[in-house]
Design a protein around this motif. Structure first.
Motif, short mmCIF file in Angstrom:
data_model
loop_
_atom_site.label_atom_id
_atom_site.label_comp_id
_atom_site.label_asym_id
_atom_site.label_seq_id
_atom_site.Cartn_x
_atom_site.Cartn_y
_atom_site.Cartn_z
N ALA A 9 17.26 30.83 24.44
CA ALA A 9 17.07 32.29 24.26
C ALA A 9 17.25 32.69 22.80
O ALA A 9 17.50 33.85 22.50
CB ALA A 9 18.06 33.03 25.15
N ALA A 10 17.12 31.69 21.91
CA ALA A 10 17.44 31.93 20.51
C ALA A 10 16.22 32.11 19.62
O ALA A 10 16.27 31.91 18.41
CB ALA A 10 18.32 30.78 19.98
N GLU A 81 16.87 25.92 14.70
CA GLU A 81 15.63 26.32 14.03
C GLU A 81 14.44 26.29 15.00
O GLU A 81 13.64 27.20 15.04
CB GLU A 81 15.39 25.35 12.86
N ALA A 105 13.81 31.26 28.62
CA ALA A 105 14.37 32.56 29.02
C ALA A 105 13.26 33.61 29.11
O ALA A 105 13.43 34.65 29.75
CB ALA A 105 15.44 32.99 28.03
#
Ligand code: CTP
Ligand code: MG
Length: 227
Positions: A9-10, A81, A105
């Motif tokens: 979810a980044a 990254e 997500a």
């Protein structure tokens, strides 16, 4: 068969162009992230959720998790990254389990039936991923010119979830990191080890919310399911 799930979810949601992580955007009544979390919160076989997050978004995500009473989150490690790095950082924090699922997500519409089937096949065979048969005619193009019409019968569009025996995915991610290999999905890393990956037929509505048009599509899918 129980399992734990890793939800990367980044990301930044650049293609959505909302100026923030697209997972925080509302779909009808709730943020996209919550729709996805609720799928696993509501599956009794899911015993733990791992969310890879941007460190600066961790507090906000924690507040959403409490607000919507998501109780299965076991950790929120820092993402990396690339998506692959985000998944890897979750695996490194997890205790060994039998089966792990990796799921974007940004795909809130995966069905329980597909999850069940993936977990079952991963348990039996080691690796299983969700996909749908290609609907369009597929052609290979080089420099704007058709080189070949590819036989569609063998072509699948790949989605998540992707399900694995934990030790197999762990090894695949570890090897990939050591040699600096970046794959576009988890299955690619497992394929590199020479391990067979099985396909589970999923639904065409298991879309990844990527651009603005997908928000409209997502609302239609939700409305249709409410009927
Ligand atoms: N993701 C992640 N870490 C990254 C990149 C992506 O955890 N370094 C996550 C996203 O949050 C998303 C999923 O991986 O849930 C699939 O990625 P994608 O749909 O490409 O989302 P974004 O990377 O956020 O979008 P964009 O590529 O348009 O910037
Ligand atoms: Mg991306």
């Amino acid at each position: 068969m129980n399992y734990e799930v890793v939800l990367p979810a980044a990301g930044s949601g650049k293609r959505m162009g909302a100026g923030k992580n697209k997972l925080f955007l509302q779909l009808l009544n709730k943020p996209i992230l919550i729709h996805t979390l609720e799928v696993f919160q509501n599956d009794p076989h899911c015993t733990g959720i791992w969310l890879a997050v941007k460190p600066e978004e961790r507090d906000y995500i924690q507040s959403l998790i409490s607000q919507y009473e998501i109780t299965k989150v076991k950790g929120l490690p820092a993402g990396g990254e690339e998506r692959q790095h985000s998944v890897h950082s979750c695996l490194k924090e997890m205790d060994e389990v039998d089966i792990v699922l990796v799921h974007d997500a940004a795909r809130p519409f995966v069905t329980q039936q597909v999850i069940d089937k993936l977990v079952q096949i991963a348990h039996e065979k080691g690796a299983a991923i969700a996909g749908v048969k290609a609907k369009d005619t597929m052609k290979k193009v080089e420099d704007g010119v058709i080189v070949e019409t590819v036989d569609r019968d063998n072509l699948w569009a790949i989605q998540t979830p992707q399900a694995f025996r934990f030790d197999l995915l762990y090894e695949a991610e570890d090897v990939a990191e050591k040699v600096g290999f970046l794959g576009t999905d988890e299955a690619m890393l497992v394929e590199r080890l020479g391990h067979q990956v099985y396909i589970v037929e999923s639904t065409y509505d298991n879309v990844k919310i990527t651009t603005k048009e997908d928000l409209l599509l997502g609302e239609m899918i939700l409305k249709q399911r409410e009927i």
